[in-house]
Design an enzyme around this catalytic site. Structure first.
Site, PDB file in Angstrom:
ATOM      1  N   ASP A 189     -41.350 -15.414  -1.351  1.00  0.00           N
ATOM      2  CA  ASP A 189     -41.572 -14.066  -1.876  1.00  0.00           C
ATOM      3  C   ASP A 189     -42.572 -13.339  -0.987  1.00  0.00           C
ATOM      4  OD1 ASP A 189     -41.622 -11.780  -3.674  1.00  0.00           O
ATOM      5  OD2 ASP A 189     -40.829 -13.147  -5.186  1.00  0.00           O
ATOM      6  N   HIS A 261     -38.319  -8.661  -0.878  1.00  0.00           N
ATOM      7  CA  HIS A 261     -39.285  -9.714  -1.228  1.00  0.00           C
ATOM      8  C   HIS A 261     -39.514 -10.657  -0.039  1.00  0.00           C
ATOM      9  CE1 HIS A 261     -40.032  -8.823  -5.446  1.00  0.00           C
ATOM     10  NE2 HIS A 261     -38.751  -8.573  -5.606  1.00  0.00           N
ATOM     11  N   GLU A 325     -34.401  -5.983  -6.099  1.00  0.00           N
ATOM     12  CA  GLU A 325     -35.483  -5.073  -5.738  1.00  0.00           C
ATOM     13  C   GLU A 325     -35.636  -4.896  -4.222  1.00  0.00           C
ATOM     14  OE1 GLU A 325     -38.354  -5.751  -9.577  1.00  0.00           O
ATOM     15  OE2 GLU A 325     -38.661  -7.114  -7.911  1.00  0.00           O
ATOM     16  N   TYR A 422     -38.027 -13.577 -20.303  1.00  0.00           N
ATOM     17  CA  TYR A 422     -39.090 -13.642 -19.308  1.00  0.00           C
ATOM     18  C   TYR A 422     -40.345 -14.179 -19.983  1.00  0.00           C
ATOM     19  CZ  TYR A 422     -36.785 -11.862 -15.209  1.00  0.00           C
ATOM     20  OH  TYR A 422     -35.980 -11.748 -14.105  1.00  0.00           O
ATOM     21  N   TRP A 472     -42.355 -16.163 -13.917  1.00  0.00           N
ATOM     22  CA  TRP A 472     -42.923 -15.522 -12.722  1.00  0.00           C
ATOM     23  C   TRP A 472     -44.438 -15.663 -12.779  1.00  0.00           C
ATOM     24  CZ3 TRP A 472     -39.531 -14.450  -9.120  1.00  0.00           C
ATOM     25  CH2 TRP A 472     -38.207 -14.169  -9.476  1.00  0.00           C
TER      26      TRP A 472
HETATM   27  C1  TNX Z   1     -39.016  -8.748 -11.348  1.00  0.00           C
HETATM   28  S1  TNX Z   1     -36.775 -10.789 -11.816  1.00  0.00           S
HETATM   29  C2  TNX Z   1     -38.816  -9.570 -10.268  1.00  0.00           C
HETATM   30  C3  TNX Z   1     -39.881 -10.489  -9.830  1.00  0.00           C
HETATM   31  C4  TNX Z   1     -41.122 -10.304 -10.649  1.00  0.00           C
HETATM   32  C5  TNX Z   1     -40.742 -10.146 -12.100  1.00  0.00           C
HETATM   33  C6  TNX Z   1     -41.880 -10.066 -13.036  1.00  0.00           C
HETATM   34  C7  TNX Z   1     -36.599 -10.337 -10.379  1.00  0.00           C
HETATM   35  C8  TNX Z   1     -35.310 -10.595  -9.832  1.00  0.00           C
HETATM   36  N1  TNX Z   1     -37.585  -9.711  -9.700  1.00  0.00           N
HETATM   37  O1  TNX Z   1     -40.123 -10.314  -8.472  1.00  0.00           O
HETATM   38  O2  TNX Z   1     -41.944 -11.393 -10.470  1.00  0.00           O
HETATM   39  O3  TNX Z   1     -39.970  -8.981 -12.247  1.00  0.00           O
HETATM   40  O4  TNX Z   1     -41.444 -10.201 -14.362  1.00  0.00           O
END
Ligand code: TNX
Length: 766
Positions: A189, A261, A325, A422, A472
């Site tokens: 990450d 990421h 993301e 989550y 996470w």
């Molecule tokens: C979103 S879940 C993200 C993570 C973060 C998380 C925190 C996902 C695919 N991406 O990078 O850690 O939210 O809840």
């Protein structure tokens, strides 16, 4: 015969140890499909009990021996000649299903395969009492269980904060206890690269360490403490972990998160970004604009080489390649990316060219995995640029929609909806008592109540491969906290993974959970204690203008409470029937167990003339944030710091306009209300207030008009309380308009110019 031997044996044992006899129970988690009582006397588990296992199940027998010792203190003797526990395969059972049959002369653990037997062993382990016993009575009977889903996952992020080999193994043991068969291991990450890649040593020489870490939720402060140097898994360690999981019938699914990421990798190899850097391992949370360059062939080579090494280490059929993301700002301005868009004809695919570029990039990676006989898993964003494919499984995280959309396209999915699954989200309403977490509100009952397949039409349900919860670690700094976040929610997860909806029953689950908590204690797994705390059930009584508050605990523990602001003690009033509350107070309650008093849970109630009066919403809150309706705004209960708990009503792009009828004229001179602000999520403050009064309900006149300033980046998140006064006047009806932020200020990173959400609670007129 055995019945005669046993008392003799116990006599012999008591001569040296004063230990007791324990009693096993069929009340386990996940709840079996069926349980029935037997007709013979009980089975007695003693040190003389042998475990009989056919060839190939020696390791399973060893696990059972170890579990028995850990739970009950009973050490089975080699070559014991008592009534046996038998492990066996049964072709009447599905692969992962098991059946336990207990009579006075044996316990049979049958499974459709060695995995089924392993889950049967876990079940027997959970049937046992915890403590230090000389023998355990297992009542005769039988139970059968089969998992609802083939994929039962739990995720672990070791990037944001690191968890070492020893912890990962303990975590795997914990997953096994819950009948979970996949560990989704998030290994790369922005904030740290955590797996050794031989061809790219800088990934763990440079990419493992960040200079410092942002304080709190992306404040402007940094802690100044370097983090992560040397925190990564060598390939040898990773292989050991894979083998460790494999023995426990669990597959490890590695994730290399692409093409976003990737800050840690870019810091190590800046030539792989669109701008060439320099980059640094990220010290903040969230979504970085710096991503891999999708126009550079060298990048694809890099990714494929990494995945080749990953596939060497991880034999899992499925490999997670992220895809979430990934902002497209760099690609929009990057000549290489734009050239790729042209060359591959991605400009007019019906989506934004850069989205299509991500689709193209992911396809190359998927094809590469495929050529090696593997299947890719991607976060649900990969649907945006993807075509239908059999070699891509969608992990639905931004809600349930991803799974639905995948199913519509005939693609498989795994449910990991953030609003239920989550485990980095809060577990209590009053989250000031919890350590800092990401936000959200996923208490155990919410996890339990979730049906992952609810949204899918019956004909498409089979495309849902399974369910997983994610852990996470932005705000999870240590192992104890990781366990606190995972437990006992993992118990609820395991029940939605194993049980069909009609098998589930929350009260029954809570009852069974008490035994499971004892097992966590016995095994030294930390867990969140909130399920053991006082539960308040509040019933509104508008006629009496009062609240009826019932207090309970899952185990029926004795309850002590106070209403004068003091902390409950052993000598505080004893709760025995629901309380009627009709004035402002802080109710606090604690459970008393074995002479120990639990942490007090408060319930703050504030009354005004408007409290519990007939109230109408003249504008409507958003459907997801309407909860129990407009009375929430005048029920005497103040919203907590979390806008998702049901104590706040959320107005989307709209003012909150209310009409309150006091049912009699009163002298009125002030109004108070609160708004829950969470700017990251687009929840802003009130921008104005208008109060109008009336004696007849038809002609209103304004008594108060206020404007409130727009928020700045320096303003805080949290509860904003507004308090306004005017010269006292007689009136029966109050019309109140709380103005929303109609245009989010330009400085906002995600939603500038959009109308904001307005979360309102407790309106008090005096
Ligand atoms: C979103 S879940 C993200 C993570 C973060 C998380 C925190 C996902 C695919 N991406 O990078 O850690 O939210 O809840």
């Amino acid at each position: 015969m055995r019945r005669l031997l046993l008392p003799l044996l116990i006599l012999l044992c008591t001569a040296c140890t004063p230990r007791e006899e324990g009693l096993a129970s069929y009340e386990i988690i996940p709840r079996p499909d069926s349980v029935s009582a037997g007709e013979t006397p009980s089975f007695w588990l003693t040190p003389a009990t042998p475990i009989l296992a056919p060839e190939g199940l020696e390791r399973e027998a060893e696990f059972l021996r170890e579990y028995i010792r850990l739970s009950t203190g009973i050490k089975l003797r080699e070559g014991g000649t008592g009534a046996p526990i038998r492990l066996d395969r049964s072709d009447k059972l599905e692969q992962e299903a098991y059946r336990i049959e207990v009579t006075d002369d044996s316990v049979a653990i049958l499974g459709g395969s060695s995995s089924g037997i392993f889950y049967g062993i876990q079940a027997l382990r959970k049937m046992l009492p915890t403590g230090d016993f000389r023998g355990v009575e297992i009542p005769s009977g039988s139970l059968t269980s089969s998992p609802r889903f083939g994929y039962r996952g739990m995720h672990l992020d070791v990037c944001r904060h690191f968890f070492d080999e020893e912890f990962v193994k303990r975590y795997i043991d914990l997953l096994a206890l819950h009948g979970i068969n996949h560990l989704h291991w998030h290994l790369s990450d922005d904030q740290g690269w955590r797996i050794e890649i031989e061809q790219y040593p800088r990934l763990t020489e440079v990419g493992d360490a960040r200079r410092e870490t942002v304080v709190g939720r992306n404040s402007d402060q940094y802690d100044g403490i370097p983090y992560g140097e040397g925190c990564y898994f060598t390939q040898e360690q990773a292989r050991r972990i894979v083998a460790y999981a494999h023995e426990r019938h669990m597959e490890v699914i590695p994730e290399i998160d692409l093409p976003g990421h990737m800050m840690a990798a870019l810091a190590a190899y800046p030539e792989l970004g669109c701008t060439g850097g320099p980059y640094e391992v990220w010290c903040r949370w969230g979504v970085s604009e710096e991503v891999l360059c999708a126009g550079n062939d060298q990048v694809l080579q890099f990714v494929c080489n990494i995945l080749d090494e990953i596939m060497e280490i991880f034999p899992s059929e499925w490999i997670h390649i992220g895809g979430d993301e990934c902002p497209k700002v760099r690609w929009e301005a990057c000549p290489k990316c734009q050239a790729r868009i042209q060359k591959e004809g991605l400009a007019d695919r019906g989506v934004k060219p850069e989205e299509a570029l991500q689709g193209w990039f992911m396809r190359q990676v998927i094809a590469h995995l495929n050529s090696r006989g593997r299947t890719a898993i991607g976060w649900d964003e990969v649907l945006e640029g993807a075509e239908k494919s059999d070699d891509l499984i969608i992990m639905s995280w931004r809600g349930e929609q991803g799974a639905l959309e995948a199913a519509r396209r005939g693609m498989r999915s795994i449910m990991a909806a953030q609003n239920y699954l989550y485990f980095d989200h809060y577990q209590t309403r009053d989250n000031s008592r919890e350590r800092l977490a990401l936000g959200g509100f996923n208490p155990i009952d919410r996890v339990y109540g979730f049906d992952p397949a609810a949204l899918l039409p019956d004909s498409l349900k089979s495309l849902l491969q399974g369910v997983q919860a994610n852990l996470w670690a932005e705000y999870i700094l240590d192992e104890e906290h990781a366990l606190h976040m995972a437990l006992p929610r993992m118990a609820a997860l395991s029940e939605i993974q194993w049980c069909r909806p009609e098998q589930k029953d929350y009260d029954d689950f809570l009852h069974r959970l008490q035994r499971q908590l004892r097992l966590y204690e016995q095994l030294d797994y930390n867990y969140a204690p909130y399920v053991l705390e006082i539960e308040f059930e509040v019933e509104r009584q508008p006629k009496e203008r009062a609240l009826r508050v019932a207090l309970s605990t899952i185990d029926g523990a004795e309850i002590r409470y106070t209403t004068d602001g003091s902390t409950p003690r052993k000598g505080s009033p004893h709760y025995d029937e629901p309380l009627t509350i009709d004035h402002t107070m802080r109710l606090q309650a604690s459970a008393l167990r074995e002479g120990r008093i639990s942490e007090a849970v408060p319930l703050d109630v504030e009354f005004a003339k408007s409290t519990l009066c007939p109230t109408r919403a003249l504008t409507s809150p958003a459907p997801n944030y309407t909860f129990e309706g407009v009375m929430t705004l005048v029920d005497g209960l103040r919203g907590d710091k979390n806008y998702r708990t049901g104590r706040w009503l959320g107005f989307s792009a709209e003012d909150c306009k209310l009409l309150i009828d006091l049912e009699a004229e009163e002298e009125l001179s002030e109004a108070k209300f609160s708004v829950c602000v969470n700017m990251d999520d687009g929840c802003f403050n009130a921008r104005g207030l208008v109060v109008e009064l009336s004696t007849d309900g038809t002609s209103f006149h304004e008594v108060c008009t206020k404007e409130y300033a727009a928020l700045t980046p320096e303003d805080d998140h949290g509860i904003y309380t507004y308090h306004e006064q005017w010269p006292a006047q007689q009136a029966r009806y109050i019309r109140l308009t709380i103005r929303h932020e109609s245009s989010i200020p330009a400085w906002h990173p995600y939603y500038p110019g959009s109308p904001a959400f307005l979360f309102v609670d407790e309106v008090l007129v005096r």
